[in-house]
Design a protein around this motif. Structure first.
Motif, PDB file in Angstrom:
ATOM      1  N   ALA A 401       0.895  -1.343  -0.003  1.00  0.00           N
ATOM      2  CA  ALA A 401      -0.033  -0.026  -0.117  1.00  0.00           C
ATOM      3  C   ALA A 401       0.797   1.104   0.050  1.00  0.00           C
ATOM      4  N   ILE A 402       1.835   1.157   0.989  1.00  0.00           N
ATOM      5  CA  ILE A 402       2.759   2.457   0.803  1.00  0.00           C
ATOM      6  C   ILE A 402       4.017   2.411  -0.292  1.00  0.00           C
ATOM      7  N   ARG A 403       4.358   1.143  -0.726  1.00  0.00           N
ATOM      8  CA  ARG A 403       5.221   1.124  -1.817  1.00  0.00           C
ATOM      9  C   ARG A 403       4.707   1.495  -3.314  1.00  0.00           C
ATOM     10  N   ARG A 404       5.304   2.809  -3.991  1.00  0.00           N
ATOM     11  CA  ARG A 404       4.746   2.907  -5.159  1.00  0.00           C
ATOM     12  C   ARG A 404       5.706   2.477  -6.408  1.00  0.00           C
ATOM     13  N   GLN A 405       5.047   2.551  -7.461  1.00  0.00           N
ATOM     14  CA  GLN A 405       5.954   2.304  -8.681  1.00  0.00           C
ATOM     15  C   GLN A 405       4.874   2.490  -9.792  1.00  0.00           C
ATOM     16  N   PHE A 406       5.654   3.374 -10.832  1.00  0.00           N
ATOM     17  CA  PHE A 406       4.519   4.206 -11.731  1.00  0.00           C
ATOM     18  C   PHE A 406       3.562   4.965 -11.438  1.00  0.00           C
ATOM     19  N   ASN A 407       3.858   5.584 -10.308  1.00  0.00           N
ATOM     20  CA  ASN A 407       2.855   6.348  -9.519  1.00  0.00           C
ATOM     21  C   ASN A 407       1.936   5.943  -9.027  1.00  0.00           C
ATOM     22  N   MET A 408       1.626   4.613  -8.779  1.00  0.00           N
ATOM     23  CA  MET A 408       0.765   3.964  -8.240  1.00  0.00           C
ATOM     24  C   MET A 408       1.085   3.140  -7.223  1.00  0.00           C
ATOM     25  N   GLU A 790       9.458   9.643   6.084  1.00  0.00           N
ATOM     26  CA  GLU A 790      10.470   9.107   6.866  1.00  0.00           C
ATOM     27  C   GLU A 790      10.195   7.623   7.145  1.00  0.00           C
ATOM     28  N   LEU A 791       9.146   7.358   7.569  1.00  0.00           N
ATOM     29  CA  LEU A 791       8.853   5.957   8.214  1.00  0.00           C
ATOM     30  C   LEU A 791       8.708   4.804   6.814  1.00  0.00           C
ATOM     31  N   ALA A 792       8.106   5.322   5.702  1.00  0.00           N
ATOM     32  CA  ALA A 792       8.033   4.597   4.633  1.00  0.00           C
ATOM     33  C   ALA A 792       9.169   4.385   3.934  1.00  0.00           C
ATOM     34  N   ASP A 793      10.148   5.282   3.977  1.00  0.00           N
ATOM     35  CA  ASP A 793      11.427   5.070   3.281  1.00  0.00           C
ATOM     36  C   ASP A 793      12.272   4.309   4.092  1.00  0.00           C
ATOM     37  N   GLN A 794      11.955   4.209   5.453  1.00  0.00           N
ATOM     38  CA  GLN A 794      12.711   3.330   6.341  1.00  0.00           C
ATOM     39  C   GLN A 794      12.024   1.862   5.937  1.00  0.00           C
ATOM     40  N   ALA A 795      11.130   1.699   5.877  1.00  0.00           N
ATOM     41  CA  ALA A 795      10.247   0.436   5.499  1.00  0.00           C
ATOM     42  C   ALA A 795      10.890  -0.010   4.249  1.00  0.00           C
ATOM     43  N   ILE A 796      11.173   0.752   3.313  1.00  0.00           N
ATOM     44  CA  ILE A 796      11.597   0.466   1.889  1.00  0.00           C
ATOM     45  C   ILE A 796      12.996   0.096   1.900  1.00  0.00           C
TER      46      ILE A 796
END
Length: 830
Positions: A401-408, A790-796
């Motif tokens: 849900a939080i990880r995006r690719q091709f703007n979705m 910050e959190l989503a980047d940490q998750a990725i």
């Protein structure tokens, strides 16, 4: 004449359908003959001849002594020739535990009201508090990375807390100082710990499943209970159970470890006991155990046990310090760091007082193990594997849900939705089976076949869930480190496939092998009475069997002609699921018929036909899974939000049953039987879930809502202050608010006032600053976006290490912690 003859077919069909008694058949035939005579279709001579045939048949079938002498006696002789004799160990295995809903499914006419009336599993207030407080805190103290990379064990603080709070004595009654928890509470605790740390889950579940405490509770002497149970409950004693032998696996019936009855000296006095030599391996908790349950084969060459005694598999309880006991070094099962290792002994004298239950239980060990194994199989592995599946589904659903690719979001891609739907659907089904098995145990049942199905199918579905999760997260799941929530589960999932009976054996031998004999209403009686030469009882069972066979043949034919439309759904059940009840009833009838025809044509060789018994077992298993899904939907109040999960799980179970049915027909050793089954099973096949349903299921785990909450209920609550691994879950919690802000800004984005939010999360804070500068969002919203970024980047991100992968640092941390807080554990391996 044609009408009169043709009228006989529906009469015979109806009588077989209702399994009518012999006198009812005779009355029906007499009425048919009388009708033919009255209508002038047949003359008096023909009518009298037909009446004579009916009279002789009635006499032969209704007068039981005559029937037994003329028909059943030769049948018993023939039956004895084709059916293998049951050894005492086989008989104990078959008779272990009891039958429950599995017998209803096997009989071809399941009483759905009986299942739906079974109370839903519930926790007491005390159990719920323990799950919410103590279990949550033990999960906080444990994690897979620290356990595997630093301690190679459950962390010392977690061990101390588990012992202090009674985790090792959950099943021990309060009168002995234990928690006295229900089977469902035991299952819930193991499940929650498994969403956090496998070492914690295994260390807790082993003392509470098949082991000394379970055996002592059911079979121990009062003195043994009074001594050991309080010590086990307080964690003063750490138990293990030594069953598996290098040359017999977990098959206690084939154990080569031998104990010879003899006299020896114990505590300064001569006493009766055993001189035992053994080699055991794969023994969980062995390296730190202080008391060892040991299974061995007792022999009594000198007749010291007395005339008529029949030694055999026996279970003893031996202190670790007992002379001659040797705890080996540790095993290392697929980087799972729960304590596990070998145990050896050579000519170790064990006094008779150490036999669990005393001398009276010598030779009863096989039955003891078989009866207690149902609880272990129904709780330990299903609970731990459902826990790992909840970890995978919860975290991967958040990640996509939080990880995006091709703007979705990547969870919006159909190629990703397919495995996501499998993950969620299999979890719903597996958790349904776990709940039903625990509920059965709490009702006083010991359903050995149900527990075997739960063990096999829950672990297999967990393997699918974790494999799909790894496919979805890709490199994030491959790179090891404290930020990887999936890798340890991926590494360790095969362990569950192999233990407590390898899954191949469970599928081909246990599920159907026990099910065909124990669940069938007549087969076990036929086998017993044949071996005992009990003609009267054999006669009753034989003709019950014949009526049962023809009843299921008639039912199967009727269902084939009507497409199952005449099968009633249970009154009061959810109407939108009625078609699944009908399909399950039809498959149940076909399973019963296929079993009887297979036993009749293959005979005693059936137990060696692993492919055939495996497919019949698959049919039974999928019916149990489907039953569990339907029952869970009722238990949880028919929540409409859960219907996509229910439909997916039900359709998948029926599709798997259909696949097993097709394979059964294609490979059945009797082509005549295969042809007949093909006719009465026409149109029974079902397709699996379609893409629209898969998309709906995948959507449920990518957004907050009651369906996702119920699916993941009982999981550890991820918190950043406890472990940074929680970043994925906390970012997912913030995601709906960030999405709401993006939706509100869409007109400004379309107008070109501000660009679309960047896919690169490190640039998201700057984008939010621009939006605040333009007056599109306020300071609180910018802070929210920054925190999410910050959190989503940490998750990725994935972890990296120094050249030695941090080994030196980990050893230093371990040494420092050991000096600061020494943890003394009796018998702990160095």
């Amino acid at each position: 004449m044609l009408i009169w003859i043709g009228a006989l077919a529906p009469v015979v069909f109806l009588l077989a359908f209702v399994q009518a008694r012999a006198l009812v058949w005779s009355a029906a035939f007499a009425a048919w003959i009388a009708a033919g005579l009255a209508l002038g279709v047949v003359g008096q001579g023909v009518a009298l001849a037909l009446a004579a045939v009916v009279a002789v048949s009635t006499l032969l079938l209704a007068v039981r002594p005559l029937r037994a002498a003329i028909l059943s006696a030769p049948a018993m002789k023939a039956f004895g020739a084709i059916m293998p004799r049951m050894s005492p160990t086989e008989q104990a295995a078959v008779e272990a535990g009891n039958v429950w809903w599995d017998a209803e499914l096997f009989a071809g006419r399941p009483d759905w009201k009986k299942l739906l009336a079974t109370p839903a599993p519930r926790l007491s207030p005390e159990e719920q508090r323990f799950l919410d407080v103590e279990t949550e805190h033990l999960a906080d103290l444990s994690n897979d990375w620290e356990s595997t990379a630093v301690w190679q064990d459950l962390p010392p603080a977690a061990w101390a807390y588990a012992r202090d709070k009674g985790f090792l004595g959950m099943i021990i009654p309060k009168q002995y100082g234990g928690l006295g928890f229900s089977a469902y509470a035991h299952s819930q605790v193991v499940q929650k710990l498994s969403t956090r740390c496998s070492a914690a889950a295994v260390s807790v579940m082993v003392p509470n499943s098949l082991g000394p405490a379970e055996l002592l509770l059911h079979y121990g002497t009062d003195a043994q209970k009074d001594h050991y149970l309080p010590r086990l409950a307080r964690g003063v004693e750490i138990p293990c159970f030594a069953l598996t032998n290098p040359y017999a696996g977990s098959d206690a019936a084939s154990i080569t470890d031998t104990g010879v009855v003899c006299r020896g000296t114990w505590q300064g006095r001569e006493t009766l006991g055993f001189r035992i030599s053994w080699r055991k391996r794969y023994i969980t908790l062995a390296p730190i155990a202080t008391v060892i349950g040991l299974a061995f084969r007792a022999v009594d060459p000198d007749g010291l046990l007395g005339q008529g005694a029949e030694p055999g598999i026996t279970c003893v309880l031996i202190p670790r310090e007992h002379p001659g006991v040797e705890i080996g070094r540790r095993h290392w099962p697929l980087n799972a760091v729960f304590q596990n290792g070998p145990i050896r002994g050579d000519d170790v004298f064990v006094p008779m007082e150490m036999v669990i239950g005393g001398q009276a239980q010598v030779g009863a060990g096989w039955r003891m193990l078989m009866e207690c194994l149902a609880a272990g199989r129904a709780i330990s592995l299903p609970s731990s594997n459902v826990g790992m599946s909840k970890l995978a589904v919860g975290m991967v659903g958040a990640y996509v849900a939080i990880r995006r690719q091709f703007n979705m979001p990547i969870g919006a891609f159909e190629g990703v939705q397919e495995p996501l739907a499998r993950m969620a659907g299999h979890l719903y089904a597996a958790d349904s089976v776990r709940r039903l098995a625990a509920a059965a145990l709490d009702q006083g049942e010991k359903p050995s076949v149900v527990s075997a199905i739960a063990k096999y199918h829950v672990t297999e579905r967990a393997r699918i869930v974790v494999n799909d999760a790894m496919d979805v997260v890709g490199g994030k799941g491959v790179c090891m480190g404290p930020g990887n929530f999936l890798a340890r589960a991926y590494q360790q999932i095969p362990i569950a496939i192999t233990v407590e009976g390898a899954n191949i054996m469970t599928r081909t031998l246990i599920i159907y092998g026990q099910g065909a004999i124990r669940c069938h209403p007549y087969v076990l009686t036929l086998m017993r009475t044949t071996q005992g030469r009990e003609l009267k009882a054999f006669d009753a069972a034989l003709f019950g069997y014949v009526g049962f066979l023809f009843r299921n043949l008639a039912r199967a034919a009727a269902f084939a002609l009507t497409g199952g439309a005449l099968i009633p759904a249970p009154a009061g059940a959810a109407p939108q699921l009625a078609r699944y009840y009908r399909a399950a009833t039809r498959f149940s009838t076909l399973l019963a018929l296929a079993s009887d025809l297979s036993m009749a044509t293959v005979g005693g060789a059936l137990k060696r036909k692993g492919a055939l018994t495996g497919r019949l077992g698959d049919l039974l298993s999928q019916l149990l899974i489907l039953s569990s899904v339907l029952k869970r939907f009722e238990d949880e109040g028919r929540a409409a939000e859960d219907l996509p999960l229910v439909h997916w799980a039900a359709q998948d179970a029926l599709a798997r049953a259909s696949e097993a049915w097709r394979a059964l027909l294609a490979n059945h050793p009797s082509r005549v039987v295969a042809g007949l089954l093909g006719l009465v099973g026409a149109g029974v096949g079902r397709a699996g879930p379609d893409d629209r349903l898969a998309a709906a299921v995948a959507g449920l785990i990518q957004r907050h809502g009651p369906a996702r909450d119920r699916l993941l209920a009982g999981s550890w609550t991820p918190r950043i202050e406890v472990d940074p691994i929680a970043a994925t879950a906390v970012a997912f919690d913030l995601h709906p608010q960030v999405e709401a802000i993006e939706r509100r800004l869409k007109p400004a984005i379309v107008a070109g006032t501000i660009p679309r939010a960047p896919q690169n999360l490190t640039l998201l804070d700057a984008w939010a600053a621009d939006a605040e500068g333009l007056g599109l969002i306020d300071a609180a919203e910018r802070a929210l976006i920054a925190r999410f970024a910050e959190l989503a980047d940490q998750a990725i991100q994935v972890d990296d290490f120094p050249q030695d992968f941090g080994l030196a640092e980990g050893l230093a941390r371990r040494e420092e912690a050991s000096k600061a807080k020494p943890v003394a554990r009796k018998g702990r391996a160095a």
